[in-house]
Motif scaffolding. Structure first.
Motif, PDB file in Angstrom:
ATOM      1  N   LEU A   1       0.859  -1.179   0.000  1.00 31.67           N
ATOM      2  CA  LEU A   1       0.000   0.000   0.000  1.00 31.67           C
ATOM      3  C   LEU A   1       0.896   1.231   0.000  1.00 31.67           C
ATOM      4  CD1 LEU A   1      -2.844   1.321   0.311  1.00 31.67           C
ATOM      5  CD2 LEU A   1      -2.496   1.167   2.785  1.00 31.67           C
ATOM      6  N   GLU A   2       0.764   2.048  -1.010  1.00 29.68           N
ATOM      7  CA  GLU A   2       1.527   3.301  -1.122  1.00 29.68           C
ATOM      8  C   GLU A   2       3.025   3.077  -0.924  1.00 29.68           C
ATOM      9  OE1 GLU A   2      -0.468   5.877   1.678  1.00 29.68           O
ATOM     10  OE2 GLU A   2      -2.166   6.174   0.319  1.00 29.68           O
ATOM     11  N   GLY A   3       3.531   1.977  -1.511  1.00 34.74           N
ATOM     12  CA  GLY A   3       4.960   1.700  -1.464  1.00 34.74           C
ATOM     13  C   GLY A   3       5.454   1.027  -0.196  1.00 34.74           C
ATOM     14  N   THR A   4       4.545   0.736   0.737  1.00 31.06           N
ATOM     15  CA  THR A   4       4.919   0.081   1.996  1.00 31.06           C
ATOM     16  C   THR A   4       4.280  -1.301   2.033  1.00 31.06           C
ATOM     17  OG1 THR A   4       5.073   2.194   3.156  1.00 31.06           O
ATOM     18  CG2 THR A   4       4.781   0.226   4.518  1.00 31.06           C
TER      19      THR A   4
ATOM     20  N   ILE B   1      -0.237  -4.169   9.808  1.00 31.60           N
ATOM     21  CA  ILE B   1       0.837  -3.342  10.348  1.00 31.60           C
ATOM     22  C   ILE B   1       1.955  -3.278   9.315  1.00 31.60           C
ATOM     23  CG2 ILE B   1       1.901  -5.300  11.549  1.00 31.60           C
ATOM     24  CD1 ILE B   1       2.591  -3.349  13.853  1.00 31.60           C
ATOM     25  N   PRO B   2       2.598  -2.105   9.153  1.00 33.14           N
ATOM     26  CA  PRO B   2       3.671  -2.024   8.170  1.00 33.14           C
ATOM     27  C   PRO B   2       4.887  -2.847   8.603  1.00 33.14           C
ATOM     28  CG  PRO B   2       3.459   0.056   9.363  1.00 33.14           C
ATOM     29  CD  PRO B   2       2.340  -0.827   9.817  1.00 33.14           C
ATOM     30  N   LEU B   3       5.546  -3.411   7.617  1.00 29.80           N
ATOM     31  CA  LEU B   3       6.766  -4.179   7.860  1.00 29.80           C
ATOM     32  C   LEU B   3       7.982  -3.279   7.709  1.00 29.80           C
ATOM     33  CD1 LEU B   3       5.834  -7.371   5.821  1.00 29.80           C
ATOM     34  CD2 LEU B   3       5.921  -7.152   8.308  1.00 29.80           C
ATOM     35  N   PRO B   4       8.994  -3.462   8.535  1.00 31.60           N
ATOM     36  CA  PRO B   4      10.236  -2.708   8.357  1.00 31.60           C
ATOM     37  C   PRO B   4      10.823  -2.992   6.969  1.00 31.60           C
ATOM     38  CG  PRO B   4      10.225  -3.813  10.494  1.00 31.60           C
ATOM     39  CD  PRO B   4       9.037  -4.324   9.729  1.00 31.60           C
ATOM     40  N   ASP B   5      11.487  -2.011   6.402  1.00 31.28           N
ATOM     41  CA  ASP B   5      12.047  -2.147   5.052  1.00 31.28           C
ATOM     42  C   ASP B   5      12.942  -3.364   4.896  1.00 31.28           C
ATOM     43  OD1 ASP B   5      10.704   0.103   4.158  1.00 31.28           O
ATOM     44  OD2 ASP B   5      12.412   1.452   4.472  1.00 31.28           O
ATOM     45  N   VAL B   6      13.735  -3.684   5.904  1.00 35.35           N
ATOM     46  CA  VAL B   6      14.654  -4.815   5.807  1.00 35.35           C
ATOM     47  C   VAL B   6      13.884  -6.129   5.643  1.00 35.35           C
ATOM     48  CG1 VAL B   6      14.880  -5.095   8.327  1.00 35.35           C
ATOM     49  CG2 VAL B   6      16.702  -5.892   6.822  1.00 35.35           C
ATOM     50  N   ILE B   7      12.735  -6.248   6.273  1.00 33.84           N
ATOM     51  CA  ILE B   7      11.889  -7.438   6.141  1.00 33.84           C
ATOM     52  C   ILE B   7      11.183  -7.416   4.791  1.00 33.84           C
ATOM     53  CG2 ILE B   7       9.844  -8.608   7.056  1.00 33.84           C
ATOM     54  CD1 ILE B   7      10.778  -7.610   9.852  1.00 33.84           C
ATOM     55  N   ALA B   8      10.614  -6.280   4.438  1.00 33.51           N
ATOM     56  CA  ALA B   8       9.901  -6.149   3.165  1.00 33.51           C
ATOM     57  C   ALA B   8      10.809  -6.508   1.990  1.00 33.51           C
ATOM     58  CB  ALA B   8       9.357  -4.730   3.010  1.00 33.51           C
ATOM     59  N   GLN B   9      12.047  -6.059   2.031  1.00 36.89           N
ATOM     60  CA  GLN B   9      12.974  -6.328   0.932  1.00 36.89           C
ATOM     61  C   GLN B   9      13.207  -7.825   0.769  1.00 36.89           C
ATOM     62  OE1 GLN B   9      13.998  -4.200  -1.387  1.00 36.89           O
ATOM     63  NE2 GLN B   9      14.820  -6.021  -2.383  1.00 36.89           N
ATOM     64  N   LYS B  10      13.368  -8.540   1.859  1.00 38.00           N
ATOM     65  CA  LYS B  10      13.600  -9.989   1.789  1.00 38.00           C
ATOM     66  C   LYS B  10      12.378 -10.713   1.226  1.00 38.00           C
ATOM     67  CE  LYS B  10      17.072 -10.171   5.438  1.00 38.00           C
ATOM     68  NZ  LYS B  10      18.227 -10.595   4.705  1.00 38.00           N
TER      69      LYS B  10
ATOM     70  N   LEU C   1       7.803 -14.990   5.082  1.00 41.76           N
ATOM     71  CA  LEU C   1       7.834 -14.163   6.284  1.00 41.76           C
ATOM     72  C   LEU C   1       8.326 -14.920   7.518  1.00 41.76           C
ATOM     73  CD1 LEU C   1       7.270 -11.412   7.570  1.00 41.76           C
ATOM     74  CD2 LEU C   1       4.911 -12.167   7.938  1.00 41.76           C
ATOM     75  N   GLY C   2       7.868 -16.156   7.723  1.00 42.34           N
ATOM     76  CA  GLY C   2       8.254 -16.902   8.930  1.00 42.34           C
ATOM     77  C   GLY C   2       9.765 -16.985   9.124  1.00 42.34           C
ATOM     78  N   PRO C   3      10.495 -17.533   8.152  1.00 44.52           N
ATOM     79  CA  PRO C   3      11.952 -17.610   8.296  1.00 44.52           C
ATOM     80  C   PRO C   3      12.630 -16.235   8.361  1.00 44.52           C
ATOM     81  CG  PRO C   3      11.190 -19.119   6.586  1.00 44.52           C
ATOM     82  CD  PRO C   3      10.013 -18.284   6.999  1.00 44.52           C
ATOM     83  N   VAL C   4      12.078 -15.265   7.642  1.00 49.19           N
ATOM     84  CA  VAL C   4      12.647 -13.910   7.684  1.00 49.19           C
ATOM     85  C   VAL C   4      12.504 -13.335   9.092  1.00 49.19           C
ATOM     86  CG1 VAL C   4      12.388 -11.525   6.845  1.00 49.19           C
ATOM     87  CG2 VAL C   4      12.337 -13.439   5.223  1.00 49.19           C
ATOM     88  N   MET C   5      11.341 -13.548   9.715  1.00 55.46           N
ATOM     89  CA  MET C   5      11.129 -13.053  11.074  1.00 55.46           C
ATOM     90  C   MET C   5      12.020 -13.778  12.070  1.00 55.46           C
ATOM     91  SD  MET C   5       9.182 -10.482  10.772  1.00 55.46           S
ATOM     92  CE  MET C   5       9.207 -10.135  12.518  1.00 55.46           C
ATOM     93  N   ASP C   6      12.227 -15.084  11.870  1.00 57.59           N
ATOM     94  CA  ASP C   6      13.145 -15.833  12.738  1.00 57.59           C
ATOM     95  C   ASP C   6      14.530 -15.202  12.705  1.00 57.59           C
ATOM     96  OD1 ASP C   6      11.153 -17.626  13.457  1.00 57.59           O
ATOM     97  OD2 ASP C   6      11.949 -19.297  12.266  1.00 57.59           O
ATOM     98  N   ASP C   7      15.019 -14.894  11.496  1.00 54.24           N
ATOM     99  CA  ASP C   7      16.335 -14.259  11.361  1.00 54.24           C
ATOM    100  C   ASP C   7      16.342 -12.864  11.982  1.00 54.24           C
ATOM    101  OD1 ASP C   7      17.350 -16.468  10.056  1.00 54.24           O
ATOM    102  OD2 ASP C   7      17.185 -15.593   8.045  1.00 54.24           O
ATOM    103  N   TYR C   8      15.305 -12.095  11.718  1.00 51.73           N
ATOM    104  CA  TYR C   8      15.203 -10.719  12.203  1.00 51.73           C
ATOM    105  C   TYR C   8      15.256 -10.667  13.732  1.00 51.73           C
ATOM    106  CZ  TYR C   8      13.157  -6.018  12.803  1.00 51.73           C
ATOM    107  OH  TYR C   8      12.917  -4.713  13.157  1.00 51.73           O
ATOM    108  N   ALA C   9      14.538 -11.604  14.368  1.00 60.50           N
ATOM    109  CA  ALA C   9      14.442 -11.602  15.834  1.00 60.50           C
ATOM    110  C   ALA C   9      15.474 -12.525  16.490  1.00 60.50           C
ATOM    111  CB  ALA C   9      13.049 -12.024  16.263  1.00 60.50           C
ATOM    112  N   ASP C  10      16.256 -13.222  15.664  1.00 63.28           N
ATOM    113  CA  ASP C  10      17.234 -14.189  16.152  1.00 63.28           C
ATOM    114  C   ASP C  10      16.565 -15.227  17.056  1.00 63.28           C
ATOM    115  OD1 ASP C  10      19.753 -15.346  16.264  1.00 63.28           O
ATOM    116  OD2 ASP C  10      20.344 -14.196  18.033  1.00 63.28           O
ATOM    117  N   GLU C  11      15.435 -15.766  16.562  1.00 68.52           N
ATOM    118  CA  GLU C  11      14.675 -16.804  17.261  1.00 68.52           C
ATOM    119  C   GLU C  11      14.308 -17.886  16.254  1.00 68.52           C
ATOM    120  OE1 GLU C  11      11.454 -15.527  19.793  1.00 68.52           O
ATOM    121  OE2 GLU C  11      12.330 -13.531  19.983  1.00 68.52           O
ATOM    122  N   THR C  12      13.681 -18.942  16.736  1.00 71.46           N
ATOM    123  CA  THR C  12      13.250 -20.034  15.866  1.00 71.46           C
ATOM    124  C   THR C  12      11.776 -20.318  16.080  1.00 71.46           C
ATOM    125  OG1 THR C  12      15.442 -21.028  16.011  1.00 71.46           O
ATOM    126  CG2 THR C  12      13.657 -22.457  15.263  1.00 71.46           C
TER     127      THR C  12
END
Length: 173
Positions: free
Chosen positions: A80-83, A107-116, A123-134
């Motif tokens: 939506l509108e580039g986000t 909710i908007p996603l941070p650019d680093v997540i959106a780019q991936k 999203l699941g694996p990207v969020m795991d990496d982002y939060a350093d969790e599994t």
């Protein structure tokens, strides 16, 4: 409402817990089963329409087996509108062929997540990496990370389940 036979169209603990918690809160007597279903959409839905369709496909494909209703829940993203935004949809399918749908938190996603995600990752694996969790998708979800724990995935999907059951009770749609 009497004693219902309900199927959740997923083996994901957060989705199952969302349905169970909602039914308990609403004092609905139930027997519940969980079945793994194919959403029939991309592994990472990339629009509101595709995310909603995944929820519908899950609910409709899992209603067989003598259940009163099936609940399908799907998470996705849309632009939506580039986000890029997180979105969530649910569907409730009845034994007589009715289908109710409802959407939830966005909710908007941070650019680093959106780019991936735009590079083709889920999203699941990207969020795991982002939060350093599994296994974030099985409990707090992206929403839990992006709201500093103010809302978890089960609570978010629970809201959608309430919207679905409310429509079901009224018989609207």
């Amino acid at each position: 409402m009497g004693n219902y036979r309900i199927v959740v169209a997923s083996k994901n603990p957060a989705k199952i817990r969302a349905v169970e918690d909602c039914l308990a809160e609403l004092a609905i007597q139930y027997e519940i089963a969980a079945v793994e279903t194919d959403s029939g959409v991309s592994a990472q839905p990339f629009s509101i329409e595709e995310t909603r369709q995944g929820a519908v496909n899950r609910a409709v494909s899992s209603i067989e087996g003598g259940y009163d209703f099936a609940v399908g829940l799907e998470g996705g993203v849309y632009e939506l509108e580039g986000t890029l935004y997180l979105c969530n949809w649910g569907a409730l399918s009845t034994a007589d062929g009715k289908v109710y749908t409802a959407g939830g938190a966005q909710i908007p996603l941070p650019d680093v997540i959106a780019q991936k995600l735009k590079e083709g990752l889920e999203l699941g694996p990207v969020m795991d990496d982002y939060a350093d969790e599994t296994g974030i998708r099985h409990h707090k979800g992206a929403i839990g990370i992006l709201t500093a724990g103010m809302l978890n995935r089960g609570e978010m999907f629970g809201h959608i389940v309430k919207l679905l059951i409310g429509q079901y009770r009224l018989g609207i749609g």
